[in-house]
Every structure is written in structure tokens, then in C-alpha cells.
Design a protein around this motif. Structure first.
Motif, PDB file in Angstrom:
ATOM      1  N   LEU A   1       0.824  -1.199   0.000  1.00 25.26           N
ATOM      2  CA  LEU A   1       0.000   0.000   0.000  1.00 25.26           C
ATOM      3  C   LEU A   1       0.864   1.256   0.000  1.00 25.26           C
ATOM      4  CD1 LEU A   1      -2.660  -1.019   2.662  1.00 25.26           C
ATOM      5  CD2 LEU A   1      -2.966  -0.892   0.194  1.00 25.26           C
ATOM      6  N   PRO A   2       0.476   2.257  -0.779  1.00 22.65           N
ATOM      7  CA  PRO A   2       1.215   3.518  -0.762  1.00 22.65           C
ATOM      8  C   PRO A   2       0.929   4.290   0.520  1.00 22.65           C
ATOM      9  CG  PRO A   2      -0.693   3.697  -2.198  1.00 22.65           C
ATOM     10  CD  PRO A   2      -0.626   2.270  -1.735  1.00 22.65           C
ATOM     11  N   LYS A   3       1.820   5.207   0.853  1.00 24.52           N
ATOM     12  CA  LYS A   3       1.640   6.021   2.058  1.00 24.52           C
ATOM     13  C   LYS A   3       1.009   7.353   1.666  1.00 24.52           C
ATOM     14  CE  LYS A   3       3.841   7.915   6.095  1.00 24.52           C
ATOM     15  NZ  LYS A   3       5.013   7.945   6.930  1.00 24.52           N
ATOM     16  N   VAL A   4      -0.257   7.517   2.006  1.00 22.45           N
ATOM     17  CA  VAL A   4      -1.005   8.744   1.773  1.00 22.45           C
ATOM     18  C   VAL A   4      -1.801   9.009   3.043  1.00 22.45           C
ATOM     19  CG1 VAL A   4      -2.829   9.826   0.393  1.00 22.45           C
ATOM     20  CG2 VAL A   4      -1.202   8.278  -0.709  1.00 22.45           C
ATOM     21  N   THR A   5      -1.846  10.256   3.481  1.00 27.39           N
ATOM     22  CA  THR A   5      -2.639  10.583   4.657  1.00 27.39           C
ATOM     23  C   THR A   5      -4.002  11.102   4.227  1.00 27.39           C
ATOM     24  OG1 THR A   5      -0.662  11.078   5.945  1.00 27.39           O
ATOM     25  CG2 THR A   5      -2.749  11.941   6.774  1.00 27.39           C
ATOM     26  N   LEU A   6      -5.036  10.405   4.660  1.00 26.37           N
ATOM     27  CA  LEU A   6      -6.427  10.783   4.409  1.00 26.37           C
ATOM     28  C   LEU A   6      -7.074  11.071   5.756  1.00 26.37           C
ATOM     29  CD1 LEU A   6      -7.425   7.960   1.878  1.00 26.37           C
ATOM     30  CD2 LEU A   6      -6.481  10.209   1.368  1.00 26.37           C
ATOM     31  N   LYS A   7      -8.335  11.428   5.734  1.00 26.16           N
ATOM     32  CA  LYS A   7      -9.101  11.571   6.970  1.00 26.16           C
ATOM     33  C   LYS A   7     -10.301  10.647   6.885  1.00 26.16           C
ATOM     34  CE  LYS A   7      -7.716  16.199   8.174  1.00 26.16           C
ATOM     35  NZ  LYS A   7      -8.117  17.563   8.436  1.00 26.16           N
ATOM     36  N   ASP A   8     -10.746  10.159   8.061  1.00 26.74           N
ATOM     37  CA  ASP A   8     -11.991   9.400   8.069  1.00 26.74           C
ATOM     38  C   ASP A   8     -13.148  10.401   8.125  1.00 26.74           C
ATOM     39  OD1 ASP A   8     -12.333  10.180  10.739  1.00 26.74           O
ATOM     40  OD2 ASP A   8     -11.783   8.222  11.545  1.00 26.74           O
ATOM     41  N   ILE A   9     -14.384   9.915   8.133  1.00 29.17           N
ATOM     42  CA  ILE A   9     -15.521  10.851   8.082  1.00 29.17           C
ATOM     43  C   ILE A   9     -15.714  11.627   9.380  1.00 29.17           C
ATOM     44  CG2 ILE A   9     -16.781   9.715   6.236  1.00 29.17           C
ATOM     45  CD1 ILE A   9     -18.573   8.411   8.285  1.00 29.17           C
ATOM     46  N   HIS A  10     -14.914  11.306  10.398  1.00 26.44           N
ATOM     47  CA  HIS A  10     -14.958  12.049  11.656  1.00 26.44           C
ATOM     48  C   HIS A  10     -13.828  13.057  11.749  1.00 26.44           C
ATOM     49  CE1 HIS A  10     -17.967   9.138  12.751  1.00 26.44           C
ATOM     50  NE2 HIS A  10     -17.109   8.167  12.517  1.00 26.44           N
ATOM     51  N   GLY A  11     -12.979  13.121  10.699  1.00 21.75           N
ATOM     52  CA  GLY A  11     -11.885  14.086  10.665  1.00 21.75           C
ATOM     53  C   GLY A  11     -10.564  13.586  11.209  1.00 21.75           C
ATOM     54  N   THR A  12     -10.483  12.318  11.594  1.00 22.98           N
ATOM     55  CA  THR A  12      -9.250  11.750  12.134  1.00 22.98           C
ATOM     56  C   THR A  12      -8.304  11.364  10.996  1.00 22.98           C
ATOM     57  OG1 THR A  12     -10.523  10.855  13.976  1.00 22.98           O
ATOM     58  CG2 THR A  12      -8.313   9.941  13.624  1.00 22.98           C
ATOM     59  N   PRO A  13      -7.040  11.826  11.038  1.00 21.47           N
ATOM     60  CA  PRO A  13      -6.081  11.441   9.996  1.00 21.47           C
ATOM     61  C   PRO A  13      -5.784   9.938  10.015  1.00 21.47           C
ATOM     62  CG  PRO A  13      -5.269  13.309  11.279  1.00 21.47           C
ATOM     63  CD  PRO A  13      -6.474  12.774  11.992  1.00 21.47           C
ATOM     64  N   VAL A  14      -5.647   9.370   8.826  1.00 20.74           N
ATOM     65  CA  VAL A  14      -5.349   7.945   8.665  1.00 20.74           C
ATOM     66  C   VAL A  14      -4.268   7.809   7.593  1.00 20.74           C
ATOM     67  CG1 VAL A  14      -6.276   5.707   7.949  1.00 20.74           C
ATOM     68  CG2 VAL A  14      -7.721   7.285   9.253  1.00 20.74           C
ATOM     69  N   SER A  15      -3.179   7.138   7.931  1.00 19.49           N
ATOM     70  CA  SER A  15      -2.124   6.871   6.947  1.00 19.49           C
ATOM     71  C   SER A  15      -2.444   5.547   6.256  1.00 19.49           C
ATOM     72  CB  SER A  15      -0.758   6.807   7.620  1.00 19.49           C
ATOM     73  OG  SER A  15       0.237   6.591   6.645  1.00 19.49           O
ATOM     74  N   THR A  16      -2.565   5.594   4.948  1.00 15.07           N
ATOM     75  CA  THR A  16      -3.017   4.406   4.220  1.00 15.07           C
ATOM     76  C   THR A  16      -2.029   3.242   4.267  1.00 15.07           C
ATOM     77  OG1 THR A  16      -2.141   5.306   2.152  1.00 15.07           O
ATOM     78  CG2 THR A  16      -4.464   5.738   2.656  1.00 15.07           C
ATOM     79  N   ASP A  17      -0.760   3.513   4.501  1.00 16.66           N
ATOM     80  CA  ASP A  17       0.196   2.410   4.574  1.00 16.66           C
ATOM     81  C   ASP A  17       0.057   1.613   5.866  1.00 16.66           C
ATOM     82  OD1 ASP A  17       1.286   4.472   6.125  1.00 16.66           O
ATOM     83  OD2 ASP A  17       3.347   3.859   5.694  1.00 16.66           O
ATOM     84  N   THR A  18      -0.798   2.095   6.789  1.00 15.45           N
ATOM     85  CA  THR A  18      -1.021   1.364   8.041  1.00 15.45           C
ATOM     86  C   THR A  18      -2.380   0.653   8.060  1.00 15.45           C
ATOM     87  OG1 THR A  18      -1.998   3.266   9.182  1.00 15.45           O
ATOM     88  CG2 THR A  18       0.404   3.016   9.314  1.00 15.45           C
ATOM     89  N   LEU A  19      -3.123   0.738   6.946  1.00 18.73           N
ATOM     90  CA  LEU A  19      -4.410   0.034   6.909  1.00 18.73           C
ATOM     91  C   LEU A  19      -4.166  -1.454   7.072  1.00 18.73           C
ATOM     92  CD1 LEU A  19      -6.245   1.796   3.925  1.00 18.73           C
ATOM     93  CD2 LEU A  19      -6.499   2.243   6.370  1.00 18.73           C
ATOM     94  N   SER A  20      -4.964  -2.076   7.905  1.00 16.42           N
ATOM     95  CA  SER A  20      -4.826  -3.517   8.111  1.00 16.42           C
ATOM     96  C   SER A  20      -6.127  -4.062   8.673  1.00 16.42           C
ATOM     97  CB  SER A  20      -3.659  -3.833   9.047  1.00 16.42           C
ATOM     98  OG  SER A  20      -3.969  -3.423  10.352  1.00 16.42           O
ATOM     99  N   ASN A  21      -6.144  -5.376   8.807  1.00 14.80           N
ATOM    100  CA  ASN A  21      -7.325  -6.047   9.341  1.00 14.80           C
ATOM    101  C   ASN A  21      -6.892  -7.221  10.210  1.00 14.80           C
ATOM    102  OD1 ASN A  21      -9.992  -6.782   9.778  1.00 14.80           O
ATOM    103  ND2 ASN A  21     -10.170  -7.882   7.846  1.00 14.80           N
TER     104      ASN A  21
END
Length: 163
Positions: free
Chosen positions: A24-44
């Protein structure tokens, strides 16, 4: 000539495997509550997950996410899969995302990509666009567009990851 053919074949296979098994690439997005999320840390938690690009104005996107929503609990029980729905709505429309998600009852983790940073990082040309990531963070499947029944192919791909 033979040496060129071997090199060309190796280069093609390296490119093909890199594009499918990429991280996954590293991009910082926000969730719908405004919390920053780094996409390279997405996991399950070691289980596969789906990244689904959509927009509030995209009818096929909404149809796909509605259809998956109907079976999402079953998918989670059977495979443990998680869905990250990524809105590509631009800044002026971003306020429409949360009401849409709530009105449709989507239980996905929703992220906002108003500048299309993640979209560009993945080379998304058309939405809906789906990426399947295995439990180790490898991208193992990509699909663009939606027609009724595509969700069956998607869950079959998820099931293959577990084996």
C-alpha cells in the motif's frame, strides 16, 4: 536475440508481479470524523481487506456498496474481511459523504480522498475501483467498474486468499 527475449520476459513478469503484489502507498487521508489515517497502516489483523473507491454522485459505486452491504455481515463472519470505502468526492462535496453513508446504513470504515492522492497513487482511472489486500498487506486483486454480480467474484477472490 534469445538473450533479449529472456530479458524482456523477465522484465514483463517482474512488472506484472510488482503491480499485483505491491504494498500500500503512504497517503494521509481523513476518516468521516476528521481523524487522519495513513493508508500504509491500513490492516485487518492479518485478515484480508478491501479498498473500494466511490463517489456520492456515482450510481454504480453506490449500487455496488449497497449490494455488498446486504451481505457484508455474512462476508465478515465467513472470511473476516473488512471494507475501507474511500470517497473521492472533491472538497466542495465532501460534506455529502457522511449523510450518504448514514442514510444507506453502510458499516464500512469510510475515508476521504478529496484531492485524489490515493486515487493517483493506485492509478485509478474509473470508479468504482476495488483493491483486495491480503492479510500481509499485499495487493492481490484489482477491479474497476461494477455490474450486478461482481460482488460474487469479489468474495470468491477473498475466499481464495484464506487457503
Amino acid at each position: 536475440m534469445k538473450r533479449f527475449f529472456v530479458f524482456a520476459t523477465f522484465a514483463f513478469l517482474s512488472f506484472a508481479l510488482q503491480s499485483v503484489w505491491a504494498q500500500l502507498p503512504k497517503v494521509t487521508l481523513k476518516d468521516i470524523h476528521g481523524t487522519p489515517v495513513s493508508t500504509d497502516t491500513l490492516s485487518n489483523g492479518g485478515k484480508p481487506f478491501i479498498i473500494n473507491f466511490f463517489a456520492t454522485w456515482c450510481k454504480p459505486c453506490n449500487r455496488e456498496l449497497d449490494t455488498i452491504s446486504e451481505v457484508y455481515a455474512d462476508w465478515q463472519a465467513e472470511t473476516g474481511v473488512k471494507i475501507f470505502a474511500v470517497s473521492i468526492d472533491q472538497a466542495q462535496n465532501i460534506k455529502k459523504v457522511k449523510p450518504l453513508v448514514e442514510s444507506r446504513g453502510w458499516e464500512y470504515e469510510v475515508l476521504l480522498d478529496p484531492n485524489s492522492d490515493l486515487c493517483r497513487a493506485f492509478g485509478v482511472q474509473m470508479i468504482p475501483f476495488v483493491i483486495v489486500v491480503d492479510g500481509k498487506g499485499n495487493i492481490v486483486y484489482k477491479h474497476q467498474g461494477y455490474v450486478d454480480g461482481d460482488e460474487e467474484e469479489l468474495i470468491e477472490r477473498i475466499k481464495l486468499i484464506e487457503n
